[in-house]
Design a protein around this motif. Structure first.
Motif, PDB file in Angstrom:
ATOM      1  N   GLU A  20       0.787  -1.186   0.073  1.00  0.00           N
ATOM      2  CA  GLU A  20       0.109   0.037  -0.080  1.00  0.00           C
ATOM      3  C   GLU A  20       0.819   1.283   0.111  1.00  0.00           C
ATOM      4  O   GLU A  20       1.979   1.217   0.770  1.00  0.00           O
ATOM      5  CB  GLU A  20      -1.071  -0.124   1.160  1.00  0.00           C
ATOM      6  CG  GLU A  20      -1.946  -0.967   1.333  1.00  0.00           C
ATOM      7  CD  GLU A  20      -3.126  -0.818   0.019  1.00  0.00           C
ATOM      8  OE1 GLU A  20      -3.432   0.490  -0.091  1.00  0.00           O
ATOM      9  OE2 GLU A  20      -3.458  -1.806  -0.586  1.00  0.00           O
ATOM     10  N   PRO A  21       0.333   2.281  -0.862  1.00  0.00           N
ATOM     11  CA  PRO A  21       1.334   3.574  -0.701  1.00  0.00           C
ATOM     12  C   PRO A  21       1.370   4.060   0.706  1.00  0.00           C
ATOM     13  O   PRO A  21       0.288   4.057   1.459  1.00  0.00           O
ATOM     14  CB  PRO A  21       0.581   4.395  -1.901  1.00  0.00           C
ATOM     15  CG  PRO A  21      -0.887   3.967  -1.910  1.00  0.00           C
ATOM     16  CD  PRO A  21      -0.579   2.199  -1.517  1.00  0.00           C
ATOM     17  N   SER A  22       2.405   4.879   0.904  1.00  0.00           N
ATOM     18  CA  SER A  22       2.594   5.558   2.315  1.00  0.00           C
ATOM     19  C   SER A  22       1.867   6.839   2.306  1.00  0.00           C
ATOM     20  O   SER A  22       1.129   7.140   1.132  1.00  0.00           O
ATOM     21  CB  SER A  22       4.056   6.041   2.659  1.00  0.00           C
ATOM     22  OG  SER A  22       4.480   6.918   1.741  1.00  0.00           O
ATOM     23  N   GLN A  43       3.059   9.301  -0.240  1.00  0.00           N
ATOM     24  CA  GLN A  43       2.618   8.983  -1.478  1.00  0.00           C
ATOM     25  C   GLN A  43       1.169   9.291  -1.821  1.00  0.00           C
ATOM     26  O   GLN A  43       1.090   9.579  -2.950  1.00  0.00           O
ATOM     27  CB  GLN A  43       3.132   7.569  -1.841  1.00  0.00           C
ATOM     28  CG  GLN A  43       4.441   7.145  -1.879  1.00  0.00           C
ATOM     29  CD  GLN A  43       4.813   5.603  -1.841  1.00  0.00           C
ATOM     30  OE1 GLN A  43       4.101   4.917  -1.133  1.00  0.00           O
ATOM     31  NE2 GLN A  43       6.057   5.303  -2.337  1.00  0.00           N
ATOM     32  N   LYS A  44       0.480   8.939  -0.946  1.00  0.00           N
ATOM     33  CA  LYS A  44      -1.096   9.203  -1.246  1.00  0.00           C
ATOM     34  C   LYS A  44      -1.141  10.613  -1.417  1.00  0.00           C
ATOM     35  O   LYS A  44      -2.112  11.265  -2.273  1.00  0.00           O
ATOM     36  CB  LYS A  44      -1.926   8.642  -0.168  1.00  0.00           C
ATOM     37  CG  LYS A  44      -1.950   7.199   0.003  1.00  0.00           C
ATOM     38  CD  LYS A  44      -3.004   6.634   1.101  1.00  0.00           C
ATOM     39  CE  LYS A  44      -2.931   5.397   1.090  1.00  0.00           C
ATOM     40  NZ  LYS A  44      -3.756   4.892   2.400  1.00  0.00           N
ATOM     41  N   GLN A  88      -0.116  11.693  -4.938  1.00  0.00           N
ATOM     42  CA  GLN A  88      -1.016  11.175  -5.876  1.00  0.00           C
ATOM     43  C   GLN A  88      -2.238  11.924  -6.085  1.00  0.00           C
ATOM     44  O   GLN A  88      -2.802  12.249  -7.246  1.00  0.00           O
ATOM     45  CB  GLN A  88      -1.583   9.528  -5.771  1.00  0.00           C
ATOM     46  CG  GLN A  88      -0.250   8.641  -5.915  1.00  0.00           C
ATOM     47  CD  GLN A  88      -0.804   7.171  -5.208  1.00  0.00           C
ATOM     48  OE1 GLN A  88      -1.816   7.046  -4.541  1.00  0.00           O
ATOM     49  NE2 GLN A  88       0.095   6.412  -5.654  1.00  0.00           N
TER      50      GLN A  88
END
Length: 131
Positions: free
Chosen positions: A49-51, A54-55, A58
């Protein structure tokens, strides 16, 4: 008889590269490590899962992309816009610009209420915006 022999020789010459090109698929070894990795059975790895960071990036990228699409930007203009937007520099109008926009809106509304048009409207807007 000579034509038959000549035809057979030509046929053999034409078929020989095809016979030489055939190899067993079991004997093939991947030429590179990446090809070897592709042919190996995939490992049972859970998708990470993205950190949070990162979220956040995004989400920012998605928002900037939507803004660029709304503005119908393309090419160099889009690149520049995306660059500034992703850096957070596209936070909208500055306080000074916002104040000017508010002033313009108020003057425009007043001119509309007074039903001014043409030169009268221009003069009124000029004095209203400068004052």
């Amino acid at each position: 008889m000579k034509p038959v022999i000549a035809a057979l020789c030509c046929l053999m010459l034409a078929a020989s590269p095809l016979a030489m090109a055939q190899t067993k698929t079991d004997d093939k070894k991947p030429a590179t490590k990446t090809e070897a990795a592709k042919t190996e059975a995939p490992k049972a790895e859970a998708k990470k899962e993205p950190s949070e960071a990162q979220k956040k990036q995004q989400d920012l990228m998605k928002a900037c992309n939507e803004k660029a699409g709304t503005k119908k930007l393309a090419g160099e203009e889009r690149k520049k816009f995306m660059s500034t937007c992703l850096k957070g520099e596209d936070a909208g109008p500055s306080a000074k610009q916002k104040a000017q926009q508010d002033k313009m809106t108020a003057c425009n509304k007043t001119a509309g209420e007074k039903k001014l048009a043409g030169e009268e409207r221009k003069k009124f807007m000029s004095t209203c915006l400068s004052g």
